[in-house]
Design an enzyme around this catalytic site. Structure first.
Site, PDB file in Angstrom:
ATOM      1  N   LYS A  13      -0.441  -5.419  -5.262  1.00 15.06           N
ATOM      2  CA  LYS A  13       0.864  -5.575  -4.626  1.00 15.06           C
ATOM      3  C   LYS A  13       1.442  -6.981  -4.843  1.00 15.06           C
ATOM      4  O   LYS A  13       0.727  -7.911  -5.241  1.00 15.06           O
ATOM      5  CB  LYS A  13       0.735  -5.268  -3.131  1.00 15.06           C
ATOM      6  CG  LYS A  13       0.361  -3.812  -2.848  1.00 15.06           C
ATOM      7  CD  LYS A  13       0.421  -3.528  -1.360  1.00 15.06           C
ATOM      8  CE  LYS A  13       0.078  -2.080  -1.062  1.00 15.06           C
ATOM      9  NZ  LYS A  13       0.259  -1.751   0.364  1.00 15.06           N
TER      10      LYS A  13
ATOM     11  N   TYR B  79       7.000   5.662  -1.676  1.00 21.16           N
ATOM     12  CA  TYR B  79       6.501   5.684  -0.302  1.00 21.16           C
ATOM     13  C   TYR B  79       7.287   6.676   0.575  1.00 21.16           C
ATOM     14  O   TYR B  79       7.299   6.520   1.807  1.00 21.16           O
ATOM     15  CB  TYR B  79       6.547   4.283   0.300  1.00 21.16           C
ATOM     16  CG  TYR B  79       5.372   3.409  -0.123  1.00 21.16           C
ATOM     17  CD1 TYR B  79       4.071   3.733   0.266  1.00 21.16           C
ATOM     18  CD2 TYR B  79       5.551   2.264  -0.876  1.00 21.16           C
ATOM     19  CE1 TYR B  79       2.983   2.947  -0.098  1.00 21.16           C
ATOM     20  CE2 TYR B  79       4.465   1.458  -1.244  1.00 21.16           C
ATOM     21  CZ  TYR B  79       3.188   1.809  -0.849  1.00 21.16           C
ATOM     22  OH  TYR B  79       2.115   1.029  -1.204  1.00 21.16           O
TER      23      TYR B  79
ATOM     24  N   ASN C 211      -1.114  -6.359   2.252  1.00 25.17           N
ATOM     25  CA  ASN C 211      -2.533  -5.998   2.140  1.00 25.17           C
ATOM     26  C   ASN C 211      -3.035  -5.858   0.710  1.00 25.17           C
ATOM     27  O   ASN C 211      -4.004  -5.156   0.453  1.00 25.17           O
ATOM     28  CB  ASN C 211      -2.844  -4.761   2.999  1.00 25.17           C
ATOM     29  CG  ASN C 211      -2.150  -3.524   2.526  1.00 25.17           C
ATOM     30  OD1 ASN C 211      -1.308  -3.587   1.637  1.00 25.17           O
ATOM     31  ND2 ASN C 211      -2.491  -2.389   3.100  1.00 25.17           N
TER      32      ASN C 211
ATOM     33  N   HIS D 184      -3.057  -1.115  -3.199  1.00 24.04           N
ATOM     34  CA  HIS D 184      -2.827   0.266  -2.770  1.00 24.04           C
ATOM     35  C   HIS D 184      -3.747   1.169  -3.582  1.00 24.04           C
ATOM     36  O   HIS D 184      -4.020   0.893  -4.748  1.00 24.04           O
ATOM     37  CB  HIS D 184      -1.372   0.677  -3.027  1.00 24.04           C
ATOM     38  CG  HIS D 184      -1.148   2.160  -2.908  1.00 24.04           C
ATOM     39  ND1 HIS D 184      -0.903   2.777  -1.704  1.00 24.04           N
ATOM     40  CD2 HIS D 184      -1.183   3.154  -3.838  1.00 24.04           C
ATOM     41  CE1 HIS D 184      -0.774   4.089  -1.907  1.00 24.04           C
ATOM     42  NE2 HIS D 184      -0.945   4.339  -3.189  1.00 24.04           N
TER      43      HIS D 184
ATOM     44  N   GLU E   2       0.915  10.288  -7.803  1.00 23.49           N
ATOM     45  CA  GLU E   2       1.113   8.833  -7.950  1.00 23.49           C
ATOM     46  C   GLU E   2       0.828   8.367  -9.379  1.00 23.49           C
ATOM     47  O   GLU E   2       1.535   7.494  -9.893  1.00 23.49           O
ATOM     48  CB  GLU E   2       0.229   8.090  -6.936  1.00 23.49           C
ATOM     49  CG  GLU E   2       0.694   8.323  -5.503  1.00 23.49           C
ATOM     50  CD  GLU E   2      -0.101   7.528  -4.473  1.00 23.49           C
ATOM     51  OE1 GLU E   2      -1.078   6.844  -4.843  1.00 23.49           O
ATOM     52  OE2 GLU E   2       0.272   7.591  -3.287  1.00 23.49           O
TER      53      GLU E   2
HETATM   54  P1  CMP Z   1      -0.700   1.430   1.479  1.00 21.07           P
HETATM   55  O1  CMP Z   1      -2.095   1.852   1.204  1.00 21.07           O
HETATM   56  O2  CMP Z   1       0.067   0.907   0.323  1.00 21.07           O
HETATM   57  O3  CMP Z   1       0.132   2.639   2.109  1.00 21.07           O
HETATM   58  C1  CMP Z   1       1.206   2.448   2.996  1.00 21.07           C
HETATM   59  C2  CMP Z   1       1.407   1.026   3.363  1.00 21.07           C
HETATM   60  O4  CMP Z   1       2.230   0.773   4.476  1.00 21.07           O
HETATM   61  C3  CMP Z   1       0.081   0.442   3.749  1.00 21.07           C
HETATM   62  O5  CMP Z   1      -0.737   0.294   2.603  1.00 21.07           O
HETATM   63  C4  CMP Z   1       0.493  -0.854   4.409  1.00 21.07           C
HETATM   64  O6  CMP Z   1       0.674  -1.896   3.482  1.00 21.07           O
HETATM   65  C5  CMP Z   1       1.876  -0.529   4.961  1.00 21.07           C
HETATM   66  N1  CMP Z   1       1.917  -0.577   6.422  1.00 21.07           N
HETATM   67  C6  CMP Z   1       2.577  -1.485   7.123  1.00 21.07           C
HETATM   68  N2  CMP Z   1       2.442  -1.251   8.437  1.00 21.07           N
HETATM   69  C7  CMP Z   1       1.657  -0.161   8.563  1.00 21.07           C
HETATM   70  C8  CMP Z   1       1.146   0.569   9.669  1.00 21.07           C
HETATM   71  N3  CMP Z   1       1.435   0.240  10.940  1.00 21.07           N
HETATM   72  N4  CMP Z   1       0.360   1.639   9.410  1.00 21.07           N
HETATM   73  C9  CMP Z   1       0.065   1.991   8.140  1.00 21.07           C
HETATM   74  N5  CMP Z   1       0.525   1.331   7.044  1.00 21.07           N
HETATM   75  C10 CMP Z   1       1.312   0.256   7.266  1.00 21.07           C
END
Ligand code: CMP
Length: 137
Positions: free
Chosen positions: A10, A49, A112, A115, A126
């Site tokens: 990311k 998303y 984070n 992904h 995806e």
């Molecule tokens: P990802 O695995 O990319 O899938 C969805 C993303 O939403 C997740 O990682 C997080 O980076 C982001 N995100 C932000 N806030 C939340 C939350 N409260 N719960 C889940 N995903 C979140």
């Protein structure tokens, strides 16, 4: 079972100069069968998303994912979907196990670092989102 899954490094991790370290770690566990560095458009991030559309974090997530370049990879290996999710660690880095990518490189639930697809159905969608056709090597 041999599987393919989608990985995204990311914008936070790319910006921090951690993409190379993350890719090297991924490559020690999985075969990278395709890889691209790109800047997502708003429309692409919103579509990728779409499953989260309407959730409180959706708009911020789309803004974040378009805030800089990402590196997308198609990974292949035995049970690659669950295996890559184990390597990533929990979505929230505070809950991620020691040694995982998110424990090392993520700074918050929103930022984070990586992904990974969460199931065979989503992995297929995806991977095709970024690598349409069969030009995987
Ligand atoms: P990802 O695995 O990319 O899938 C969805 C993303 O939403 C997740 O990682 C997080 O980076 C982001 N995100 C932000 N806030 C939340 C939350 N409260 N719960 C889940 N995903 C979140």
């Amino acid at each position: 079972m041999k599987q393919r899954t989608l990985s995204i490094v990311k914008p936070d991790a790319v910006r921090a100069g951690n993409a190379g370290k993350i890719i090297a770690e991924i490559e020690s566990h999985f075969k990278i069968v395709a890889m691209r560095k790109l800047q997502l458009t708003h429309a692409q991030a919103a579509a990728f998303y779409a499953v989260h559309a309407g959730k409180p974090f959706y708009n911020d997530l789309v803004d974040f994912m378009t805030s800089g370049p990402v590196v997308v990879m198609c990974l292949e290996g035995e049970d690659a979907i669950s295996g890559y999710r184990r390597l990533m660690g929990a979505t929230n880095p505070e809950k991620a196990e020691e040694g995982t990518l998110r424990k090392k490189y993520a700074t918050s639930m929103s930022f984070n670092a990586v992904h990974g697809s969460d199931a065979p159905e989503t992995a297929a969608v995806e991977v095709a989102f970024f690598f349409p056709g069969c030009d995987l090597i």
